[in-house]
Design a protein around this motif. Sequence first.
Motif, PDB file in Angstrom:
ATOM      1  N   GLY B  42      36.449 -10.232  -1.906  1.00 46.52           N
ATOM      2  CA  GLY B  42      35.771  -9.902  -3.152  1.00 46.52           C
ATOM      3  C   GLY B  42      36.655 -10.113  -4.357  1.00 46.52           C
ATOM      4  O   GLY B  42      36.237 -10.656  -5.379  1.00 46.52           O
ATOM      5  N   ARG B  43      37.929  -9.678  -4.195  1.00 45.78           N
ATOM      6  CA  ARG B  43      38.875  -9.841  -5.306  1.00 45.78           C
ATOM      7  C   ARG B  43      39.086 -11.317  -5.622  1.00 45.78           C
ATOM      8  O   ARG B  43      39.102 -11.730  -6.777  1.00 45.78           O
ATOM      9  CB  ARG B  43      40.222  -9.202  -4.928  1.00 45.78           C
ATOM     10  CG  ARG B  43      40.345  -7.739  -5.350  1.00 45.78           C
ATOM     11  CD  ARG B  43      41.801  -7.319  -5.454  1.00 45.78           C
ATOM     12  NE  ARG B  43      42.615  -7.718  -4.341  1.00 45.78           N
ATOM     13  CZ  ARG B  43      42.702  -7.052  -3.188  1.00 45.78           C
ATOM     14  NH1 ARG B  43      41.994  -5.957  -3.021  1.00 45.78           N
ATOM     15  NH2 ARG B  43      43.487  -7.471  -2.216  1.00 45.78           N
ATOM     16  N   ILE B  44      39.249 -12.112  -4.560  1.00 45.30           N
ATOM     17  CA  ILE B  44      39.470 -13.553  -4.752  1.00 45.30           C
ATOM     18  C   ILE B  44      38.260 -14.175  -5.436  1.00 45.30           C
ATOM     19  O   ILE B  44      38.395 -14.995  -6.352  1.00 45.30           O
ATOM     20  CB  ILE B  44      39.759 -14.245  -3.404  1.00 45.30           C
ATOM     21  CG1 ILE B  44      41.153 -13.821  -2.910  1.00 45.30           C
ATOM     22  CG2 ILE B  44      39.692 -15.758  -3.534  1.00 45.30           C
ATOM     23  CD1 ILE B  44      41.450 -14.193  -1.488  1.00 45.30           C
ATOM     24  N   GLU B  45      37.069 -13.748  -5.012  1.00 42.96           N
ATOM     25  CA  GLU B  45      35.863 -14.304  -5.637  1.00 42.96           C
ATOM     26  C   GLU B  45      35.800 -13.936  -7.124  1.00 42.96           C
ATOM     27  O   GLU B  45      35.423 -14.744  -7.964  1.00 42.96           O
ATOM     28  CB  GLU B  45      34.616 -13.793  -4.906  1.00 42.96           C
ATOM     29  CG  GLU B  45      34.341 -14.591  -3.655  1.00 42.96           C
ATOM     30  CD  GLU B  45      33.259 -13.981  -2.781  1.00 42.96           C
ATOM     31  OE1 GLU B  45      32.894 -14.617  -1.799  1.00 42.96           O
ATOM     32  OE2 GLU B  45      32.802 -12.871  -3.085  1.00 42.96           O
ATOM     33  N   LEU B  46      36.194 -12.675  -7.415  1.00 46.30           N
ATOM     34  CA  LEU B  46      36.198 -12.250  -8.814  1.00 46.30           C
ATOM     35  C   LEU B  46      37.201 -13.058  -9.628  1.00 46.30           C
ATOM     36  O   LEU B  46      36.919 -13.493 -10.746  1.00 46.30           O
ATOM     37  CB  LEU B  46      36.577 -10.766  -8.904  1.00 46.30           C
ATOM     38  CG  LEU B  46      35.429  -9.777  -8.842  1.00 46.30           C
ATOM     39  CD1 LEU B  46      35.966  -8.356  -8.855  1.00 46.30           C
ATOM     40  CD2 LEU B  46      34.490  -9.984 -10.030  1.00 46.30           C
ATOM     41  N   GLU B  47      38.392 -13.256  -9.036  1.00 45.66           N
ATOM     42  CA  GLU B  47      39.417 -14.035  -9.728  1.00 45.66           C
ATOM     43  C   GLU B  47      38.935 -15.461  -9.979  1.00 45.66           C
ATOM     44  O   GLU B  47      39.135 -16.020 -11.053  1.00 45.66           O
ATOM     45  CB  GLU B  47      40.706 -14.064  -8.897  1.00 45.66           C
ATOM     46  CG  GLU B  47      41.576 -12.841  -9.123  1.00 45.66           C
ATOM     47  CD  GLU B  47      42.733 -12.771  -8.134  1.00 45.66           C
ATOM     48  OE1 GLU B  47      43.178 -13.825  -7.672  1.00 45.66           O
ATOM     49  OE2 GLU B  47      43.166 -11.655  -7.824  1.00 45.66           O
ATOM     50  N   LEU B  48      38.286 -16.036  -8.969  1.00 46.12           N
ATOM     51  CA  LEU B  48      37.764 -17.394  -9.108  1.00 46.12           C
ATOM     52  C   LEU B  48      36.726 -17.461 -10.219  1.00 46.12           C
ATOM     53  O   LEU B  48      36.735 -18.371 -11.051  1.00 46.12           O
ATOM     54  CB  LEU B  48      37.125 -17.854  -7.795  1.00 46.12           C
ATOM     55  CG  LEU B  48      38.073 -18.524  -6.802  1.00 46.12           C
ATOM     56  CD1 LEU B  48      37.331 -18.803  -5.501  1.00 46.12           C
ATOM     57  CD2 LEU B  48      38.624 -19.819  -7.363  1.00 46.12           C
ATOM     58  N   ALA B  49      35.832 -16.473 -10.227  1.00 39.62           N
ATOM     59  CA  ALA B  49      34.792 -16.438 -11.256  1.00 39.62           C
ATOM     60  C   ALA B  49      35.422 -16.321 -12.631  1.00 39.62           C
ATOM     61  O   ALA B  49      35.002 -16.979 -13.587  1.00 39.62           O
ATOM     62  CB  ALA B  49      33.854 -15.269 -10.993  1.00 39.62           C
ATOM     63  N   SER B  50      36.467 -15.491 -12.714  1.00 37.73           N
ATOM     64  CA  SER B  50      37.140 -15.293 -13.992  1.00 37.73           C
ATOM     65  C   SER B  50      37.839 -16.582 -14.455  1.00 37.73           C
ATOM     66  O   SER B  50      37.775 -16.949 -15.630  1.00 37.73           O
ATOM     67  CB  SER B  50      38.150 -14.154 -13.833  1.00 37.73           C
ATOM     68  OG  SER B  50      39.021 -14.139 -14.909  1.00 37.73           O
ATOM     69  N   LEU B  51      38.478 -17.260 -13.494  1.00 34.60           N
ATOM     70  CA  LEU B  51      39.150 -18.521 -13.825  1.00 34.60           C
ATOM     71  C   LEU B  51      38.145 -19.578 -14.254  1.00 34.60           C
ATOM     72  O   LEU B  51      38.363 -20.319 -15.210  1.00 34.60           O
ATOM     73  CB  LEU B  51      39.951 -19.028 -12.622  1.00 34.60           C
ATOM     74  CG  LEU B  51      41.275 -18.314 -12.361  1.00 34.60           C
ATOM     75  CD1 LEU B  51      41.857 -18.766 -11.032  1.00 34.60           C
ATOM     76  CD2 LEU B  51      42.264 -18.609 -13.482  1.00 34.60           C
ATOM     77  N   ASN B  52      37.040 -19.637 -13.532  1.00 38.26           N
ATOM     78  CA  ASN B  52      35.992 -20.606 -13.885  1.00 38.26           C
ATOM     79  C   ASN B  52      35.465 -20.350 -15.288  1.00 38.26           C
ATOM     80  O   ASN B  52      35.225 -21.275 -16.054  1.00 38.26           O
ATOM     81  CB  ASN B  52      34.833 -20.526 -12.883  1.00 38.26           C
ATOM     82  CG  ASN B  52      35.154 -21.301 -11.622  1.00 38.26           C
ATOM     83  OD1 ASN B  52      35.946 -22.224 -11.648  1.00 38.26           O
ATOM     84  ND2 ASN B  52      34.547 -20.921 -10.519  1.00 38.26           N
ATOM     85  N   ASP B  57      35.112 -21.670 -20.886  1.00 40.33           N
ATOM     86  CA  ASP B  57      35.213 -21.161 -22.254  1.00 40.33           C
ATOM     87  C   ASP B  57      36.217 -21.956 -23.084  1.00 40.33           C
ATOM     88  O   ASP B  57      36.255 -21.845 -24.292  1.00 40.33           O
ATOM     89  CB  ASP B  57      35.651 -19.694 -22.257  1.00 40.33           C
ATOM     90  CG  ASP B  57      34.497 -18.781 -21.874  1.00 40.33           C
ATOM     91  OD1 ASP B  57      33.373 -19.291 -21.772  1.00 40.33           O
ATOM     92  OD2 ASP B  57      34.728 -17.582 -21.670  1.00 40.33           O
ATOM     93  N   LYS B  58      37.055 -22.710 -22.381  1.00 35.03           N
ATOM     94  CA  LYS B  58      38.105 -23.452 -23.085  1.00 35.03           C
ATOM     95  C   LYS B  58      37.464 -24.395 -24.105  1.00 35.03           C
ATOM     96  O   LYS B  58      36.638 -25.220 -23.784  1.00 35.03           O
ATOM     97  CB  LYS B  58      38.931 -24.239 -22.079  1.00 35.03           C
ATOM     98  CG  LYS B  58      40.092 -24.939 -22.719  1.00 35.03           C
ATOM     99  CD  LYS B  58      40.988 -25.550 -21.691  1.00 35.03           C
ATOM    100  CE  LYS B  58      41.888 -24.496 -21.083  1.00 35.03           C
ATOM    101  NZ  LYS B  58      42.882 -25.043 -20.183  1.00 35.03           N
TER     102      LYS B  58
END
Lengths: 143, 74
Positions: B42-52, B57-58
């Motif tokens: 779950g944490r990894i998925e959240l991190e991935l979503a945040s990175l995406n 947003d860039k």
Amino acid sequence: MATFVRFDQFVEDLAEKKHDLGADQLEVALTTHANLPTSSGDSYLADITVISYTNLSARTITTSSSAQTTGTYKLTLTDLVLTASGAVATFRHTVIFNQTQSSPTADGLIGMYDYGGDVTLANLETFTVDFDATNGFIQITSP
Amino acid sequence: MEAKCAPLVKERDALRAEMEPREKRLNALNNALRAITQPRKGRIELELASLNKALSDKVMRAVEADTGKMEVTS
């Protein structure tokens, strides 16, 4: 679209063959709003205060074409994509100058554009100077 | 017949009794493993979503340069 603001001295230098727009290397300089150049008071790169270009890619511009059609001269430039390889100093104004010009003073300023707000680039971010591919960077006409 | 079945039943019950705690332990281990891996996933998925999101947003900034027009008059 950002309005082209021409530097006054450019007109005289162009008339006195200080520029060869078909062959000279044009380049981009970046300045802050606090150091906004003036079209009447600033004429050459040494007159203006530019930002530190640390972490920024090359600022040289490629000339696509320099030609006239039915009496209208058009200088067309390729879009320039500046890419950051780390944090880049804040800037706002994009100044186009002639890097080849050496007389009467080096690096004559041609024109500038206001982005309208401060730009800060982080690593890998880009800033594009999007020149008009149809109408060109500058046109010279005679009625 | 009863005499024939009795030892078999006895052996089956003994095996069942032997297996029960092992099955319980197996389930407990599976649950423990799930407890460790699922939140991590779950944490990894959240991190991935945040990175995406950060990537999308860039801002690809650009200044649209208008044409400078000069006229030579006589």
